[in-house]
Design a protein around this motif. Structure first.
Motif, mmCIF file in Angstrom:
data_model
loop_
_atom_site.group_PDB
_atom_site.id
_atom_site.type_symbol
_atom_site.label_atom_id
_atom_site.label_comp_id
_atom_site.label_asym_id
_atom_site.label_seq_id
_atom_site.Cartn_x
_atom_site.Cartn_y
_atom_site.Cartn_z
ATOM 1 N N PHE A 1 -9.465 -3.635 4.389
ATOM 2 C CA PHE A 1 -9.709 -4.170 3.047
ATOM 3 C C PHE A 1 -8.909 -3.436 1.975
ATOM 4 N N VAL A 2 -8.564 -2.191 2.216
ATOM 5 C CA VAL A 2 -7.709 -1.484 1.256
ATOM 6 C C VAL A 2 -6.384 -2.211 1.117
ATOM 7 N N TYR A 3 -5.822 -2.648 2.248
ATOM 8 C CA TYR A 3 -4.593 -3.445 2.198
ATOM 9 C C TYR A 3 -4.819 -4.719 1.390
ATOM 10 N N VAL A 4 -5.950 -5.371 1.662
ATOM 11 C CA VAL A 4 -6.281 -6.631 0.986
ATOM 12 C C VAL A 4 -6.388 -6.409 -0.522
ATOM 13 N N ALA A 5 -7.064 -5.334 -0.904
ATOM 14 C CA ALA A 5 -7.243 -5.037 -2.330
ATOM 15 C C ALA A 5 -5.909 -4.770 -3.011
ATOM 16 N N GLU A 6 -5.013 -4.091 -2.314
ATOM 17 C CA GLU A 6 -3.691 -3.817 -2.876
ATOM 18 C C GLU A 6 -2.946 -5.130 -3.144
ATOM 19 N N ALA A 7 -2.976 -6.029 -2.162
ATOM 20 C CA ALA A 7 -2.271 -7.307 -2.312
ATOM 21 C C ALA A 7 -2.924 -8.183 -3.379
ATOM 22 N N LEU A 8 -4.255 -8.247 -3.372
ATOM 23 C CA LEU A 8 -4.960 -9.066 -4.355
ATOM 24 C C LEU A 8 -4.722 -8.579 -5.775
ATOM 25 N N SER A 9 -4.639 -7.266 -5.940
ATOM 26 C CA SER A 9 -4.417 -6.726 -7.290
ATOM 27 C C SER A 9 -3.088 -7.200 -7.860
ATOM 28 N N VAL A 10 -2.083 -7.314 -6.999
ATOM 29 C CA VAL A 10 -0.779 -7.800 -7.450
ATOM 30 C C VAL A 10 -0.849 -9.288 -7.790
ATOM 31 N N THR B 1 0.826 -1.206 0.000
ATOM 32 C CA THR B 1 0.000 0.000 0.000
ATOM 33 C C THR B 1 0.862 1.260 0.000
ATOM 34 N N ASP B 2 2.087 1.139 0.489
ATOM 35 C CA ASP B 2 2.977 2.294 0.583
ATOM 36 C C ASP B 2 3.613 2.591 -0.772
ATOM 37 N N GLY C 1 0.165 5.791 5.293
ATOM 38 C CA GLY C 1 0.031 6.483 6.574
ATOM 39 C C GLY C 1 -1.397 6.891 6.873
ATOM 40 N N THR C 2 -2.081 7.443 5.880
ATOM 41 C CA THR C 2 -3.446 7.923 6.113
ATOM 42 C C THR C 2 -4.415 6.765 6.330
ATOM 43 N N VAL C 3 -4.301 5.724 5.512
ATOM 44 C CA VAL C 3 -5.175 4.549 5.680
ATOM 45 C C VAL C 3 -4.936 3.908 7.040
ATOM 46 N N VAL D 1 -5.555 8.967 -2.339
ATOM 47 C CA VAL D 1 -5.423 8.906 -0.881
ATOM 48 C C VAL D 1 -6.752 9.238 -0.214
ATOM 49 N N ALA D 2 -7.431 10.263 -0.713
ATOM 50 C CA ALA D 2 -8.711 10.673 -0.122
ATOM 51 C C ALA D 2 -9.767 9.582 -0.280
ATOM 52 N N VAL D 3 -9.862 9.010 -1.461
ATOM 53 C CA VAL D 3 -10.888 7.983 -1.730
ATOM 54 C C VAL D 3 -10.588 6.710 -0.937
ATOM 55 N N PHE D 4 -9.346 6.270 -0.937
ATOM 56 C CA PHE D 4 -8.984 5.056 -0.198
ATOM 57 C C PHE D 4 -9.185 5.242 1.307
ATOM 58 N N SER D 5 -8.894 6.439 1.784
ATOM 59 C CA SER D 5 -9.060 6.709 3.218
ATOM 60 C C SER D 5 -10.535 6.769 3.591
ATOM 61 N N LEU D 6 -11.340 7.412 2.736
ATOM 62 C CA LEU D 6 -12.781 7.469 2.994
ATOM 63 C C LEU D 6 -13.386 6.065 2.956
ATOM 64 N N ALA D 7 -12.917 5.251 2.012
ATOM 65 C CA ALA D 7 -13.387 3.866 1.947
ATOM 66 C C ALA D 7 -13.031 3.130 3.235
ATOM 67 N N THR D 8 -11.855 3.402 3.770
ATOM 68 C CA THR D 8 -11.437 2.755 5.022
ATOM 69 C C THR D 8 -12.309 3.209 6.182
#
Length: 325
Positions: free
Chosen positions: A264-273, A178-179, A186-188, A308-315
């Motif tokens: 889930f943002v972390y999960v989505a980042e890993a799954l996308s790879v 995610t980084d 950091g924000t998530v 960053v804003a969208v991913f953070s709001l989703a979190t």
């Protein structure tokens, strides 16, 4: 709650002040990040930005946790002290692995850092020690709560320890992926830490409440320097530390499965790879324009600040759902 706010404030101040000294020091040592050619071409302008900035929130957290333990009176029993030590040790254990990785990249000029096998072995060792500490020390039992239903699955010692190790390895490496944008990890993670602070306070889990409060303040102080355009990157030092911190809090609160929701943002980042690599090997084509998925949105024309804003709001929304779980 007032004491927790004070701890968070102290952590913020320490992070904000330490950044004023650490960033010039990293510049002086020429600890600049090399940008990989595989990433978006416009990221090349970030080359040379100091890395290992994760020390900013790591130092802040350590100082504020020590103050919380020995001065504020927040920790009131040996069991709570052990809990704080376990969570902190897990986070710093993974942070140490990240530091070695960054050192190899920056000082030894080997851009990929530790070899995959070396990194996995070290991460596995830290996760295993934490798992044994939690289970054999009686901090957690061997039951796993199923979200949204009042149902628990007993994995026994032989199942729960490998499960904890798996959770930690997945969380640490997902946060690491995610980084990839200024302020994203950091924000998530700030939102996730706030979630665990609220939940732990509700549950009366003082160790997690103290640790999460210190983490919140440290991250906010760090984001002063890491928000777009970043003056410093957290590096693997910081991202592995954050992954270990998040996983350790989830496990200590005895509801690690909920991390799949709030993180889930972390999960989505890993799954996308994983999906991108598997699909490319099979078909020679790509599903995403680039992975991890935050780069896909960049290639679609989204700015770093928007992502960053969208991913953070989703979190935030996911944490609300997780709170109900």
């Amino acid at each position: 709650m007032v004491k927790l706010l004070i701890i968070a404030t102290i952590s913020f101040i320490v992070a904000a002040v330490s950044g004023l000294f650490l960033i010039p020091f990293l510049h002086k040592l020429k600890f600049g990040q090399e940008i990989r050619e595989e990433g978006p071409s416009w990221h090349q302008k970030k080359s040379g930005t100091p890395t290992m900035g994760g020390f900013i929130f790591m130092i802040a957290l350590l100082v504020s946790v020590v103050l919380g333990v020995f001065i504020s009176g927040i920790i009131g029993s040996p069991a709570e002290l052990t809990g704080v030590l376990a969570i902190t040790a897990a986070a710093f254990g993974f942070g140490a692995i990240g530091f070695v990785d960054d050192y190899i990249k920056v000082i030894l000029k080997r851009n990929l850092g530790l070899r995959a096998g070396q990194k996995f072995a070290l991460q596995f060792l830290v996760a295993l020690v934490f798992a044994v500490w939690m289970v054999c020390g009686g901090v957690v039992n061997t039951e796993v709560k199923v979200p949204f239903v009042d149902f628990y699955i007993d994995l026994t010692y032989f199942g729960y320890i490998p499960f904890i190790v798996l959770v930690m390895l997945a969380a640490v490496n997902s946060v690491n992926l995610t980084d990839g944008l200024d302020g994203l990890a950091g924000t998530v993670t700030l939102v996730v830490a706030l979630f665990y602070c609220i939940v732990s306070h509700k549950m009366g889990s003082t160790p997690v409440a103290l640790f999460a409060s210190a983490l919140i303040g440290g991250i906010v102080g760090f984001l002063i320097y890491n928000s777009n355009p970043a003056k410093v990157f957290m590096g693997d030092t910081g991202s592995l530390f954050l992954g270990g911190a998040v996983a350790a809090m989830a496990i200590y609160l005895k509801n690690p499965v909920a991390l799949l929701i709030v993180g889930f943002v972390y999960v989505a980042e890993a799954l996308s790879v994983i999906i991108q690599v598997a699909y490319f090997k099979k078909t020679g084509k790509r599903i995403f324009k680039m992975s991890p998925i935050h780069h896909h949105f960049e290639m679609c024309g989204w700015s770093e600040k928007k992502i960053v804003a969208v991913f953070s709001l989703a979190t935030v929304m996911l944490c609300i759902i997780g709170y109900m779980a």
